[in-house]
Motif scaffolding. Structure first.
Motif, short mmCIF file in Angstrom:
data_model
loop_
_atom_site.label_atom_id
_atom_site.label_comp_id
_atom_site.label_asym_id
_atom_site.label_seq_id
_atom_site.Cartn_x
_atom_site.Cartn_y
_atom_site.Cartn_z
N VAL A 172 18.57 6.20 15.68
CA VAL A 172 19.48 5.13 15.28
C VAL A 172 19.44 4.97 13.75
N LEU A 173 18.29 4.63 13.23
CA LEU A 173 18.11 4.57 11.78
C LEU A 173 17.39 5.85 11.38
N GLU A 174 18.14 6.76 10.80
CA GLU A 174 17.61 8.11 10.56
C GLU A 174 16.38 8.09 9.65
N GLY A 175 16.37 7.20 8.66
CA GLY A 175 15.31 7.20 7.66
C GLY A 175 14.05 6.50 8.12
N SER A 176 13.11 6.39 7.17
CA SER A 176 11.82 5.79 7.47
C SER A 176 11.84 4.30 7.14
N CYS A 177 10.76 3.61 7.51
CA CYS A 177 10.64 2.16 7.27
C CYS A 177 9.31 1.86 6.61
N GLY A 178 9.28 0.76 5.88
CA GLY A 178 8.03 0.35 5.26
C GLY A 178 7.98 -1.15 5.08
N LEU A 179 6.77 -1.66 4.84
CA LEU A 179 6.60 -3.11 4.73
C LEU A 179 6.62 -3.62 3.30
N LEU A 180 6.64 -2.69 2.33
CA LEU A 180 6.69 -3.12 0.93
C LEU A 180 7.97 -2.60 0.27
N ALA A 210 19.40 -5.83 11.58
CA ALA A 210 20.72 -5.81 10.94
C ALA A 210 20.91 -4.56 10.08
N ALA A 211 19.98 -3.62 10.17
CA ALA A 211 20.05 -2.42 9.33
C ALA A 211 21.30 -1.61 9.62
N THR A 212 21.85 -1.79 10.80
CA THR A 212 23.04 -1.01 11.15
C THR A 212 24.28 -1.91 11.19
N ASP A 213 24.22 -3.03 10.48
CA ASP A 213 25.35 -3.96 10.50
C ASP A 213 25.76 -4.30 9.07
N LEU A 214 27.01 -4.69 8.92
CA LEU A 214 27.47 -5.15 7.61
C LEU A 214 26.95 -6.56 7.38
N GLY A 215 26.59 -6.87 6.15
CA GLY A 215 26.07 -8.19 5.84
C GLY A 215 27.08 -9.04 5.10
N ARG A 217 29.76 -11.76 3.98
CA ARG A 217 30.96 -12.28 4.62
C ARG A 217 31.45 -11.34 5.73
N LEU A 218 31.18 -10.05 5.56
CA LEU A 218 31.68 -9.06 6.50
C LEU A 218 31.02 -9.15 7.87
N ARG A 219 29.88 -9.83 7.93
CA ARG A 219 29.21 -9.98 9.23
C ARG A 219 30.08 -10.78 10.19
N GLN A 220 30.96 -11.61 9.63
CA GLN A 220 31.82 -12.44 10.50
C GLN A 220 32.93 -11.61 11.16
N PHE A 221 33.14 -10.40 10.69
CA PHE A 221 34.17 -9.56 11.31
C PHE A 221 33.76 -9.19 12.74
N SER A 222 34.76 -8.96 13.58
CA SER A 222 34.47 -8.43 14.90
C SER A 222 34.03 -6.97 14.75
N THR A 223 33.36 -6.44 15.78
CA THR A 223 32.90 -5.05 15.67
C THR A 223 34.06 -4.08 15.43
N PRO A 224 35.18 -4.21 16.15
CA PRO A 224 36.29 -3.28 15.86
C PRO A 224 36.78 -3.38 14.42
N LEU A 225 36.77 -4.61 13.88
CA LEU A 225 37.24 -4.76 12.50
C LEU A 225 36.25 -4.12 11.52
N LYS A 226 34.94 -4.22 11.83
CA LYS A 226 33.93 -3.57 10.97
C LYS A 226 34.13 -2.05 10.99
N GLN A 269 28.22 1.81 14.59
CA GLN A 269 28.45 1.94 16.03
C GLN A 269 27.15 1.96 16.83
N THR A 270 26.03 1.98 16.12
CA THR A 270 24.75 2.00 16.83
C THR A 270 24.06 0.64 16.69
N LYS A 271 23.10 0.43 17.54
CA LYS A 271 22.40 -0.85 17.51
C LYS A 271 20.91 -0.60 17.63
N ILE A 272 20.15 -1.20 16.74
CA ILE A 272 18.70 -1.08 16.81
C ILE A 272 18.17 -2.11 17.81
N GLU A 273 17.42 -1.63 18.76
CA GLU A 273 16.86 -2.56 19.74
C GLU A 273 15.36 -2.62 19.56
#
Lengths: 471, 190
Positions: A172-180, A210-215, A217-226, A269-273
């Motif tokens: 889903v999130l191709e890259g790596s993650c870190g805490l700093l 939210a790494a796979t979502d728009l932040g 004002r754009l977060r208010q868009f519906s998924t199809p609009l995003k 189009q993907t969602k991190i669970e």
């Protein structure tokens, strides 16, 4: 194995404090760009017919990868046995600076590499409080003996990016993650730096979700609009670059820009669970529940482990601060070692419960020393450094490379001066240590033959076997 | 004649490296770069006249800044960055649009042809075109190419068709187009 010539020494000193150049500016800074315009000038034919360099990428890896970044210089040789040239069990004359005496303390060899038993190693104690007997059965450790600068973010020894280079990427999130919020996601820099390797900074659970979502004002868009928005900015960008306003582009660059904008749509189009509070096994292991804050440290560490082990994200760096515990007491060190052991144990136990393999690197910046054979840590010490590799295989006991009649659990060695031998391939170079970790990561996948292609000009082919512990 | 030929060859020989460099630059687009993490807040401030120190903008930036380009190299054009810059610029846009539509026409930063009471479905073509070219001037420091204009006009028609036919859609349509200018290639590059 030896690297004693002055030329090699200068090269190693340089490697110790620099990542490999990856950007145009870094190449220029090192004089590698001068004249490069002509040397690298493409022919018209190559521009028209060459395939993208990224088209033939490395094989993918199905083995999750974690880095435990112990910030400050933990006493790893005070927990794991450091031996001489004959391996970990080739005992040194004395261990009085390393905090224990293996001739008087039982060696616990259940994880292959001997650890300090009799309750001396709190890292071992921490792991055993969390790990089930079944998980313990298929976990093995190996050590790498090397020096590193103390309390310093100048040791490029995190193999996080090397694992990515070897194909460890999230679904889903191709890259790596870190805490700093650093270029490595932890305190210790990446051995191989570059924009595509820089981890996603996880400040709280929402930021990861939210790494796979728009932040904004754009977060208010519906998924199809995003989705529509992502298509729109891609089309608009293509129109801009193809009309050539202000610049000209190579075919590869046009392709690269289009691909990146195209990936925005894929991402949306993907969602991190990932929510360890809602995952029963993780919640129990990390002692969190639905009411725990989303920015709680245990929740964040669990989230990174969940993301990496489940394969939703790429590799992850879990930094554990406060490991510079040389305050003249034993208590501070014991408490922190216990925490480190518990964190390692939690990750391995979760991998066991998910029936997923897990490879991890435990690294620290430098080391510390005690005196008179006690564990009252009194100061920093460059030579008392060590990196640990851990490998959990849910289906079988991990195998070590065999040298003569002994299994190799230690790469490099310590000397009777109770410090890392500098004359080995990795002894003087934290950076080459990271590449040795990568070699072991490839080895457990039967891909060691890809090392020279993936990581050219690092560890020579003739030296490669000498840095491999896991077969 | 021979002497003349030799002179021509000498000049050509001297020019060859320059020609090769020019070919290299034109074929690779050498020098293409992105706005960096340090430049972006100032860029959006100058495009929208919105202060990047506003609380919601500052907070967003604090969490997302690691995804922004550090050096500006093309390799730093990642999907994570594009998602972030879209969201980040949308906060500037939202503020600018809200302020502008609350002001008399003469005091607005942009949107001077937009009548807040007229829904976007009923905008004159000249109103639409002025808004879009004003965004291009503000975010890209240039006018629109024909190809860009065609895409924008087509997208405008599609988007307004899906919005309610009332004045509330003005903000919605502007909040859709404004961040697109900032997040598309012409906005993120320099």
């Amino acid at each position: 194995m030896k690297n004693r010539s002055p030329k090699n020494r200068r090269y190693l000193n340089y490697l110790n404090s620099h990542s490999r150049p990856t950007t145009r500016r870094e190449f220029i800074a090192r004089g590698l760009m001068a004249g490069g315009g002509f040397a690298l000038a493409p022919t018209l034919g190559s521009l028209l017919y060459a395939e993208s360099a990224t088209a033939a990428g490395p094989s993918s890896s199905q083995i999750p990868f974690l880095v435990f970044d112990l910030v400050g210089g933990a006493a790893l040789p005070g927990n794991f046995l450091a031996g001489g040239k004959g391996g970990a069990l080739d005992l040194l004359k004395s261990y009085d600076m390393l905090g224990w005496n293996p001739t008087k303390t039982a060696l616990d060899e259940r994880f292959g590499l001997p650890m300090a038993g009799d309750g001396v190693s709190k890292m071992l104690e921490g792991m055993l409080t969390v790990l089930s007997p079944e998980a313990q059965k298929n976990l093995r450790f190996a050590s790498l003996c090397h020096i590193a600068q103390t309390d310093s973010p100048t040791n490029p020894m995190s193999a996080l990016s090397l694992a990515m280079r070897a194909g460890c990427k999230g679904t889903v999130l191709e890259g790596s993650c870190g805490l700093l919020p650093t270029a490595s996601g932890g305190f210790t820099p990446l051995a191989l730096d570059g924009p595509s390797y820089r981890p996603f900074f996880v400040s709280n659970l929402e930021s990861l979700q939210a790494a796979t979502d728009l932040g904004g004002r754009l977060r208010q868009f519906s998924t199809p609009l995003k989705i529509r928005f992502s298509d729109f900015i891609r089309d608009l960008s293509n129109a801009s670059v193809r009309s050539g306003a202000g610049a000209s582009f190579s075919i590869d660059q046009l392709r690269q820009i289009d691909e990146r904008y195209g990936k925005v749509k894929t991402l949306l189009q993907t969602k991190i669970e990932i929510d360890p509070r809602a995952e029963a096994d993780l919640a129990a292991l990390y002692g969190v529940n639905a009411g725990t804050s989303s920015s709680d440290q245990a929740v964040l560490r669990a989230a990174l482990v969940q993301g990496a082990v489940s394969g939703q994200t790429g590799p992850a760096a879990i930094s554990i601060d406060g490991c510079d515990y040389h305050d003249g007491t034993q208590q501070s060190g014991d408490e922190k070692d216990l925490e480190v052991g518990i964190e390692i144990g939690r990750a391995v136990e979760f991998a066991y419960r998910m029936q997923k393999p897990l490879f991890f690197q435990v690294l620290t910046d430098g080391g510390i020393y005690a005196s008179d054979g006690n564990r009252m840590w009194i100061g920093d010490r460059v030579e008392s450094c060590m990196t640990i590799m851990g490998y959990f295989n849910p289906t079988a006991e991990p195998k070590y490379r065999v040298e003569g009649s002994r299994s190799v659990t230690q790469i490099g060695n310590y000397t009777d001066g109770q410090g890392a031998e500098r004359g080995t391939v990795i002894g003087e170079s934290p950076m080459l240590t990271a590449y040795a970790v990568a070699a072991n990561y490839l080895s457990i996948q039967g891909r060691l033959n890809e090392f020279a292609t993936l990581f050219p000009s690092t560890i020579a082919a003739a030296d490669l076997d000498s840095v491999v512990a896991f077969a | 004649m021979n002497r003349l030929n030799r002179g021509v060859f000498k000049i050509m020989a001297k020019m060859m490296p320059m020609c090769a460099l020019a070919l290299f630059i034109s074929s690779t687009g050498f020098g293409l770069s992105l706005k960096t993490v340090l430049e972006t807040p100032y860029y959006l401030n100058s495009a929208t006249n919105v202060d990047f120190r506003r609380a919601e903008i500052k907070d967003f930036f604090a969490f997302e800044r690691t995804k922004f380009p550090g050096t500006g190299a093309l390799d730093e054009l990642t999907e994570s960055y594009l998602v972030s810059i879209s969201g980040y610029s949308s906060l500037f846009c939202q503020r600018m649009i809200a302020v502008d539509l609350s002001l008399p026409v003469g005091k607005r930063w942009l949107h001077q042809t937009v009548d807040g009471a007229t829904p976007p479905q009923k905008w004159a073509e000249s109103t639409r075109d002025t808004v879009l070219s004003d965004y291009a001037s503000s975010f890209w420091n240039r006018g629109l190419s024909q190809a860009e204009s065609d895409i924008l006009v087509a997208e405008f028609a599609d988007v307004v068709r899906e919005l309610p036919n009332d004045a509330s859609s003005n903000e919605a349509v502007l909040n859709y187009f404004c961040p697109a200018f900032a997040a598309s290639w012409a906005g993120v590059s320099k």
